[in-house]
Design an enzyme around this catalytic site. Structure first.
Site, PDB file in Angstrom:
ATOM      1  N   GLU A 134       7.764 -14.336  33.652  1.00 44.85           N
ATOM      2  CA  GLU A 134       7.307 -15.661  34.039  1.00 44.85           C
ATOM      3  C   GLU A 134       6.539 -15.656  35.369  1.00 44.85           C
ATOM      4  OE1 GLU A 134       7.336 -18.598  32.346  1.00 44.85           O
ATOM      5  OE2 GLU A 134       6.174 -19.248  34.076  1.00 44.85           O
TER       6      GLU A 134
ATOM      7  N   THR B 115       2.595 -20.251  29.214  1.00 45.98           N
ATOM      8  CA  THR B 115       3.363 -19.171  28.572  1.00 45.98           C
ATOM      9  C   THR B 115       3.011 -19.044  27.093  1.00 45.98           C
ATOM     10  OG1 THR B 115       5.219 -19.798  29.972  1.00 45.98           O
ATOM     11  CG2 THR B 115       5.674 -18.228  28.230  1.00 45.98           C
TER      12      THR B 115
ATOM     13  N   HIS C  26       9.963 -19.504  37.746  1.00 51.70           N
ATOM     14  CA  HIS C  26       9.095 -20.606  37.309  1.00 51.70           C
ATOM     15  C   HIS C  26       9.049 -21.656  38.411  1.00 51.70           C
ATOM     16  CE1 HIS C  26       7.467 -23.925  35.006  1.00 51.70           C
ATOM     17  NE2 HIS C  26       7.221 -23.096  34.005  1.00 51.70           N
TER      18      HIS C  26
ATOM     19  N   ASP D 182       2.879 -13.512  32.550  1.00 54.25           N
ATOM     20  CA  ASP D 182       2.295 -14.420  31.557  1.00 54.25           C
ATOM     21  C   ASP D 182       1.089 -15.201  32.068  1.00 54.25           C
ATOM     22  OD1 ASP D 182       3.808 -16.148  33.148  1.00 54.25           O
ATOM     23  OD2 ASP D 182       4.764 -17.199  31.467  1.00 54.25           O
TER      24      ASP D 182
HETATM   25  C1  GP9 Z   1       9.400 -22.623  29.015  1.00 51.85           C
HETATM   26  C2  GP9 Z   1       8.743 -21.477  29.674  1.00 51.85           C
HETATM   27  C3  GP9 Z   1       7.856 -21.935  30.769  1.00 51.85           C
HETATM   28  O1  GP9 Z   1      10.073 -22.306  27.858  1.00 51.85           O
HETATM   29  O2  GP9 Z   1       8.097 -20.689  28.759  1.00 51.85           O
HETATM   30  O3  GP9 Z   1       6.685 -22.418  30.308  1.00 51.85           O
HETATM   31  P1  GP9 Z   1       5.378 -22.522  31.206  1.00 51.85           P
HETATM   32  O4  GP9 Z   1       5.472 -23.804  31.976  1.00 51.85           O
HETATM   33  O5  GP9 Z   1       5.332 -21.337  32.114  1.00 51.85           O
HETATM   34  O6  GP9 Z   1       4.287 -22.503  30.225  1.00 51.85           O
HETATM   35 MN    MN Z   2       5.147 -19.275  31.981  1.00 51.75          MN
END
Ligand code: GP9
Ligand code: MN
Length: 622
Positions: free
Chosen positions: A254, A296, A411, A470
């Site tokens: 992430e 993501t 995140h 990601d």
């Molecule tokens: C949520 C995670 C975060 O399930 O994948 O999503 P993002 O905000 O980074 O797209």
């Molecule tokens: Mn993400």
């Protein structure tokens, strides 16, 4: 007090005027729109007028004063809300809303913490003019004399609004030719057409894409096949099938950007484990994310399909029913048990639906994990317990398996419990950047544990582990703080380079024990699928893929971002400017010219596949 005449025309004009001024103030204070010359400033200033005059002007058709006032107040409220929604969205994503994103309501429910940090108490100021308009309508109904609007005045009114529109479009066209045909860049659209016209245009695009599927037929595939066949590169025979029949574990890290790898922050290493792992892996130091609004989920889409995500919205939402020809599908055909592991609500990013189309055998989501307040922070389950429970689940999986894991702790807003803070915060003005280093450090620790557990469970030797960032974690809103950390100005060139995310390919028995190396080929998430297929011993010659094998000696150094920017070995093209990598300064546009068409063809063809759902006409006969 003698009654005011002509209140009929006056009211919509005042309402339009107030919203116009507000919109311009919002442009200047809440969005960072780059203005290069005086003409662009003028365009920015006038661009809301035509739409506002038009929409408020519709009130002139109302027969009763009450209906008219209501219409004006309601319109002002709705438009203010749209503007404010853009502001809140922009604070986090540095981007404008699109219709598909707006309808991702499942996500909005989950955005919780992130959204809350982007909404401030003083935001009521964004609605100040609505209050004024409301007050005025009441005032006018008392003191003004309403005479029915003459047809001729009405006509004059709309003529003026149309004239402003044409003036706006004319100036914009002179300033930015082909504005509407090249719609990769939303900032450009908002800057030239205005936020309201932009939304209208977005609605038009959305209807167009629905129509596209209905009209599509297989004949479009011929050109596309020619285009992608020319991109195919043969695998390195030494590497082809080197991980055949092993388990494939892919980890989406992430928000992990490359700028923290092998770097210190206030004297402490940010990613000690990932630094060590470099010696034992193929580590790609010029690898880019190519995600758009789907974040993501876009990176997952790139990984699985080697297709670009969309320029607007998240393809996971807009085209979840499409026929795909995924990595998971191909491994499944080879007898693999395929899954994804992500300890979040399964409907986030519409994953539960889209994963069906991608073809995973199973989705280990929040309901498969033991999630408690103790083992959660921020968005949900912490990475360390997530990995722990995932390894337990893995040891029950039928082998060989392919699983894609998605971490969560690093995140935005990058919050941690005290006991998980292994290093101090950074000391810039941006809390986001300050905390980012800490959560990255936590994720790094979680990965160390994970490798350890794989070994303990006897899953390590017989697996290959691939990890990539990601998308960005630190948006351009934090440029000032980034400049402090990097010790240099964040120019558009540097911003483009900051889109680098790490990629690790770790193959026990092949790259470990110091046999890894740093590979400086230019690549992106689009290259993951062909690279992995070849490592797993699956040919990809007939695959419709826009990337190519990163480990092939013939891999070409060229990568396209979703917004149309691109990177070559010598140049970076971004924000309509060609930069030399050597000097990091703008150079003549002609240097980038030869790649421009390639880049837009790539994105255009990939979009046609998605919008027309063209893979439904494709037989993969390798
Ligand atoms: C949520 C995670 C975060 O399930 O994948 O999503 P993002 O905000 O980074 O797209
Ligand atoms: Mn993400």
């Amino acid at each position: 007090m003698s009654k005011l005449k002509k209140a009929n025309i006056l009211l919509p004009v005042i309402a339009a005027f107030l919203l116009w001024i507000k919109t311009y103030i919002v442009y200047k204070t809440s969005f960072s729109i780059t203005i290069e010359n005086f003409m662009q400033e003028i365009i920015l200033l006038i661009n809301p007028i035509s739409f506002l005059l038009f929409i408020f002007g519709l009130s002139l058709f109302f027969k009763t004063e009450k209906g008219k006032s209501r219409y004006i107040v309601l319109t002002s409220l709705i438009l203010s809300f749209i503007l404010y929604a853009n502001v809140a969205f922009y604070r986090f994503f540095t981007d404008f809303l699109t219709l598909p994103v707006l309808f991702q309501t499942n996500n909005f429910a989950d955005l919780g913490d992130s959204a809350a940090t982007e909404i401030h108490w003083y935001d009521f100021l964004y609605f100040l003019d609505v209050a004024i308009v409301y007050y005025l309508t009441r005032y006018y109904r008392k003191y003004a004399e309403f005479t029915p609007v003459k047809k001729s005045s009405r006509r004059a009114y709309f003529l003026i609004s149309a004239a402003v529109l044409f003036l706006n479009i004319g100036l914009a066209e002179a300033e930015r030719p082909q504005l509407l045909t090249r719609t990769f860049d939303r900032e450009m659209l908002v800057k030239n057409l205005g936020t309201y016209n932009y939304h209208l245009y977005d609605i038009f695009l959305q209807s167009k894409s629905s129509a596209q599927r209905a009209m599509a037929d297989g004949s479009q595939l011929v050109d596309i096949e020619n285009h992608v066949n020319a991109k195919y590169v043969k695998p390195d025979p030494e590497m082809f099938g080197i991980a055949e029949d092993r388990n494939l574990i892919v980890i989406s890290l992430e928000s992990l950007q490359n700028f923290v790898i092998n770097q210190e922050m206030n004297g402490e290493m940010v990613t000690p484990f990932l630094n060590e792992l470099m010696e034992d892996s193929y580590y790609f130091d010029q690898f880019y994310h190519q995600t758009g609004q789907g974040k993501t989920s876009d990176s997952e889409f790139l990984l699985e399909n080697s297709l670009y995500p969309l320029g607007r919205g998240a393809v996971f939402f807009t085209h979840s029913g499409n026929k795909l020809n995924s990595l998971a599908g191909k491994l499944g055909d080879k007898g693999y048990y395929t899954s994804t592991m992500h300890a979040n609500n399964k409907s986030f990013w519409n994953r539960d639906i889209m994963y069906e189309s991608i073809g995973y055998d199973y989705f280990y989501s929040a309901q498969d994990y033991d999630i408690t307040p103790d083992n959660s922070v921020g968005w949900g389950m912490k990475d360390i317990p997530f990995f722990e429970q995932s390894v337990d689940l893995m040891s029950t999986m039928e082998q060989p398996f392919y699983t894609k894991m998605i971490t969560l702790t690093n995140h935005h807003p990058f919050k941690l419990d005290e006991e998980d803070k292994f290093i101090d915060e950074y000391d810039s003005k941006s809390g986001t950047l300050n905390r980012y280093f800490q959560t990255v450090r936590y994720m790094d620790e979680a990965l160390r544990h994970f490798f350890q557990q794989l070994k303990e469970e006897g899953l390590y030797e017989n697996s290959i582990i691939v990890m990539y960032g990601d998308h960005y974690g630190i948006s351009e809103n934090h440029n000032e703080a980034m400049e402090q950390y990097l010790g240099k100005e964040v120019t558009p060139y540097v911003s483009a380079q900051l889109q680098q995310v790490p990629l690790y390919i770790h193959i026990p028995g092949v790259t470990d024990q110091g046999k890894g190396k740093t590979i400086s080929k230019i690549g992106g998430q689009i290259d993951l699928k062909p690279t992995l297929l070849h490592l797993m011993g699956i040919h990809s010659k007939n695959d419709i893929a826009f990337g190519s094998d990163l480990l092939s000696p013939d891999h070409r150094d060229f990568i396209v971002f979703r917004d149309g920017s691109f990177i070559t070995s010598e140049y970076v093209y971004t924000r309509n400017t060609c930069y030399s990598k050597e000097t990091e300064e703008p150079v003549e546009e002609t240097f980038c010219e030869p790649y421009k068409e390639k880049a837009s063809k790539d994105l255009g063809y990939s979009d046609s596949i998605i919008n027309g759902d063209l893979l439904r006409f494709y037989e993969d006969d390798y």
